[in-house]
Design an enzyme around this catalytic site. Structure first.
Site, PDB file in Angstrom:
ATOM      1  N   HIS A  64       0.851  -1.210   0.000  1.00 36.59           N
ATOM      2  CA  HIS A  64       0.000   0.000   0.000  1.00 36.59           C
ATOM      3  C   HIS A  64       0.877   1.248   0.000  1.00 36.59           C
ATOM      4  O   HIS A  64       0.496   2.265  -0.565  1.00 36.59           O
ATOM      5  CB  HIS A  64      -0.888   0.045   1.258  1.00 36.59           C
ATOM      6  CG  HIS A  64      -1.637  -1.216   1.513  1.00 36.59           C
ATOM      7  ND1 HIS A  64      -2.728  -1.588   0.757  1.00 36.59           N
ATOM      8  CD2 HIS A  64      -1.436  -2.214   2.401  1.00 36.59           C
ATOM      9  CE1 HIS A  64      -3.186  -2.754   1.193  1.00 36.59           C
ATOM     10  NE2 HIS A  64      -2.423  -3.160   2.198  1.00 36.59           N
ATOM     11  N   HIS A  94       4.870   6.636   6.978  1.00 37.61           N
ATOM     12  CA  HIS A  94       4.689   6.215   5.585  1.00 37.61           C
ATOM     13  C   HIS A  94       4.155   7.410   4.798  1.00 37.61           C
ATOM     14  O   HIS A  94       3.899   8.468   5.369  1.00 37.61           O
ATOM     15  CB  HIS A  94       3.692   5.038   5.507  1.00 37.61           C
ATOM     16  CG  HIS A  94       2.343   5.397   6.012  1.00 37.61           C
ATOM     17  ND1 HIS A  94       1.981   5.264   7.357  1.00 37.61           N
ATOM     18  CD2 HIS A  94       1.284   5.965   5.393  1.00 37.61           C
ATOM     19  CE1 HIS A  94       0.748   5.689   7.506  1.00 37.61           C
ATOM     20  NE2 HIS A  94       0.306   6.140   6.354  1.00 37.61           N
ATOM     21  N   HIS A  96       1.691   8.909   1.230  1.00 40.32           N
ATOM     22  CA  HIS A  96       0.660   8.726   0.201  1.00 40.32           C
ATOM     23  C   HIS A  96       1.023   9.703  -0.907  1.00 40.32           C
ATOM     24  O   HIS A  96       1.456  10.833  -0.614  1.00 40.32           O
ATOM     25  CB  HIS A  96      -0.734   9.058   0.749  1.00 40.32           C
ATOM     26  CG  HIS A  96      -1.108   8.233   1.948  1.00 40.32           C
ATOM     27  ND1 HIS A  96      -1.843   7.079   1.869  1.00 40.32           N
ATOM     28  CD2 HIS A  96      -0.810   8.392   3.268  1.00 40.32           C
ATOM     29  CE1 HIS A  96      -2.017   6.565   3.079  1.00 40.32           C
ATOM     30  NE2 HIS A  96      -1.389   7.342   3.944  1.00 40.32           N
ATOM     31  N   GLU A 106      -3.862  13.108   1.082  1.00 37.36           N
ATOM     32  CA  GLU A 106      -5.154  12.560   1.534  1.00 37.36           C
ATOM     33  C   GLU A 106      -6.025  13.709   2.043  1.00 37.36           C
ATOM     34  O   GLU A 106      -7.124  13.944   1.553  1.00 37.36           O
ATOM     35  CB  GLU A 106      -4.914  11.523   2.633  1.00 37.36           C
ATOM     36  CG  GLU A 106      -4.071  10.341   2.123  1.00 37.36           C
ATOM     37  CD  GLU A 106      -4.440   9.037   2.761  1.00 37.36           C
ATOM     38  OE1 GLU A 106      -4.306   8.905   3.990  1.00 37.36           O
ATOM     39  OE2 GLU A 106      -4.889   8.139   2.026  1.00 37.36           O
ATOM     40  N   HIS A 119       2.645  10.550   6.909  1.00 39.39           N
ATOM     41  CA  HIS A 119       1.930  10.222   8.154  1.00 39.39           C
ATOM     42  C   HIS A 119       2.873   9.589   9.162  1.00 39.39           C
ATOM     43  O   HIS A 119       3.458   8.528   8.906  1.00 39.39           O
ATOM     44  CB  HIS A 119       0.781   9.240   7.846  1.00 39.39           C
ATOM     45  CG  HIS A 119      -0.348   9.877   7.113  1.00 39.39           C
ATOM     46  ND1 HIS A 119      -1.286   9.158   6.398  1.00 39.39           N
ATOM     47  CD2 HIS A 119      -0.701  11.178   6.985  1.00 39.39           C
ATOM     48  CE1 HIS A 119      -2.163   9.983   5.865  1.00 39.39           C
ATOM     49  NE2 HIS A 119      -1.841  11.219   6.203  1.00 39.39           N
ATOM     50  N   THR A 199      -6.874   5.816   7.330  1.00 34.15           N
ATOM     51  CA  THR A 199      -7.372   6.080   5.963  1.00 34.15           C
ATOM     52  C   THR A 199      -7.207   4.854   5.067  1.00 34.15           C
ATOM     53  O   THR A 199      -7.498   4.891   3.884  1.00 34.15           O
ATOM     54  CB  THR A 199      -6.586   7.242   5.311  1.00 34.15           C
ATOM     55  OG1 THR A 199      -5.221   6.811   5.125  1.00 34.15           O
ATOM     56  CG2 THR A 199      -6.644   8.481   6.176  1.00 34.15           C
TER      57      THR A 199
HETATM   58  N1  LIG Z   1      -2.983   6.280   6.534  1.00 33.03           N
HETATM   59  S1  LIG Z   1      -3.110   5.933   8.087  1.00 33.03           S
HETATM   60  O1  LIG Z   1      -4.379   6.464   8.568  1.00 33.03           O
HETATM   61  O2  LIG Z   1      -1.950   6.438   8.831  1.00 33.03           O
HETATM   62  N2  LIG Z   1      -3.216   4.346   8.170  1.00 33.03           N
HETATM   63  C1  LIG Z   1      -2.531   3.501   8.919  1.00 33.03           C
HETATM   64  N3  LIG Z   1      -2.645   2.157   8.905  1.00 33.03           N
HETATM   65  C2  LIG Z   1      -1.787   1.547   9.818  1.00 33.03           C
HETATM   66  C3  LIG Z   1      -1.117   2.711  10.465  1.00 33.03           C
HETATM   67  O3  LIG Z   1      -1.607   3.904   9.825  1.00 33.03           O
HETATM   68 ZN   LIG Z   2      -1.372   7.176   5.932  1.00 36.18          ZN
END
Ligand SMILES: NS(=O)(=O)/N=C1/NCCO1
Ligand SMILES: [Zn+2]
Length: 262
Positions: A64, A94, A96, A106, A119, A199
């Site tokens: 992802h 991570h 997006h 996002e 994030h 998300t």
């Molecule tokens: N995009 S997000 O909301 O940070 N989603 C996640 N999933 C596991 C940890 O953070």
């Molecule tokens: Zn995220």
């Protein structure tokens, strides 16, 4: 039937509700942030980030996104203050991003999209004994969101972009030590905050979102390296570039977005 084309249809955000009904819940993320509607809360203290003793362990492609994980056995790297009642422990960060062009974030700001969004995911270790337990609790997680916009190169991002070739395929992971995310933060810690969710599936409504108003700048060349990642594993025949891994904004459903600034 035998000659049906092998077109893998990636189940996108619009079909997640079938397996995850919470996708249509009352506190889903991301959202469009309307600065004019945000409520300045003078009671909101500044957020404080303590990443100096953080211990990054690895970088991986989970199919992802690309994820940098941290050792979260103690409170060596935490976020606190702001809307948070406790210190929340850094677990991973991570990104997006989009295809070419300026979409990919996002959260949006008055409808404006950014090229990417970082994030930093933290969990409430003062109240819960594991990330998994915190992930299903309404005050379990705190995610710090940082917008990335394409302009000049961001030096601090190069250690990440230069490692991406090692995690090209879903399911690959490699050591990634001594990375401090302080180098990915903007100069201002002004933020918006609101109650939301993950998300990505399972979309748990356990996230206190803290979104920084100031983006950091990255180069098109750096963003291009994110797009060399693949959604597929090496074993699969399919080779689909990892891009547009963002969920679009979700209904606010009466929530208030608070601002830490006037
Ligand atoms: N995009 S997000 O909301 O940070 N989603 C996640 N999933 C596991 C940890 O953070
Ligand atoms: Zn995220």
């Amino acid at each position: 039937i035998a000659d049906m084309p092998h077109v893998a249809v990636l189940p996108g955000p619009s079909s997640w509700y079938k397996d995850y009904p919470i996708a249509e819940g009352a506190r889903q993320s991301p959202i469009n942030i309307a600065p004019e509607e945000a409520v300045y809360d003078h009671g909101l203290p500044p957020i404080s980030l303590h990443y100096d003793n953080c211990t990054s362990t690895n970088i991986s492609n989970n199919g992802h996104s690309v994820v940098v994980e941290f050792d979260d056995v103690d409170d060596r790297s935490v976020i606190q203050g702001g809307p948070l009642e406790n210190a929340y422990r850094l677990k991973q960060f991570h990104f997006h991003w989009g295809g070419k062009g300026c979409h990919g974030s996002e959260h949006t700001v008055a409808g404006k999209t950014y090229t990417s969004e970082l994030h930093l995911v933290h969990w409430n270790a003062a109240k819960y004994s594991s990330f998994a337990e915190a992930a299903v609790a309404p005050d379990g997680l705190a995610v710090l969101g940082v917008f990335l916009e394409v302009r000049d190169e961001r030096g601090g991002l190069n250690k990440i972009t230069d490692s991406l070739y090692m995690v090209k395929f879903k399911g690959t992971v490699t050591d990634f030590r001594d990375f401090n995310p302080n180098c990915l933060l903007p100069s201002s810690l002004k933020y918006w905050t609101y109650p939301g969710s993950l998300t990505t599936p399972p979309l748990y409504e356990s996230v206190t979102w803290i979104v920084l108003t100031e983006p950091i700048c990255v180069s098109e060349k750096q963003m291009g390296k994110f797009r060399t990642l693949l959604f597929n594993s090496e074993e699969e025949e399919q080779r689909t570039r990892m891009e547009n891994n963002f969920r679009p904004p979700q209904p606010l459903k009466g929530r208030t977005v608070r601002a830490s600034f006037k």
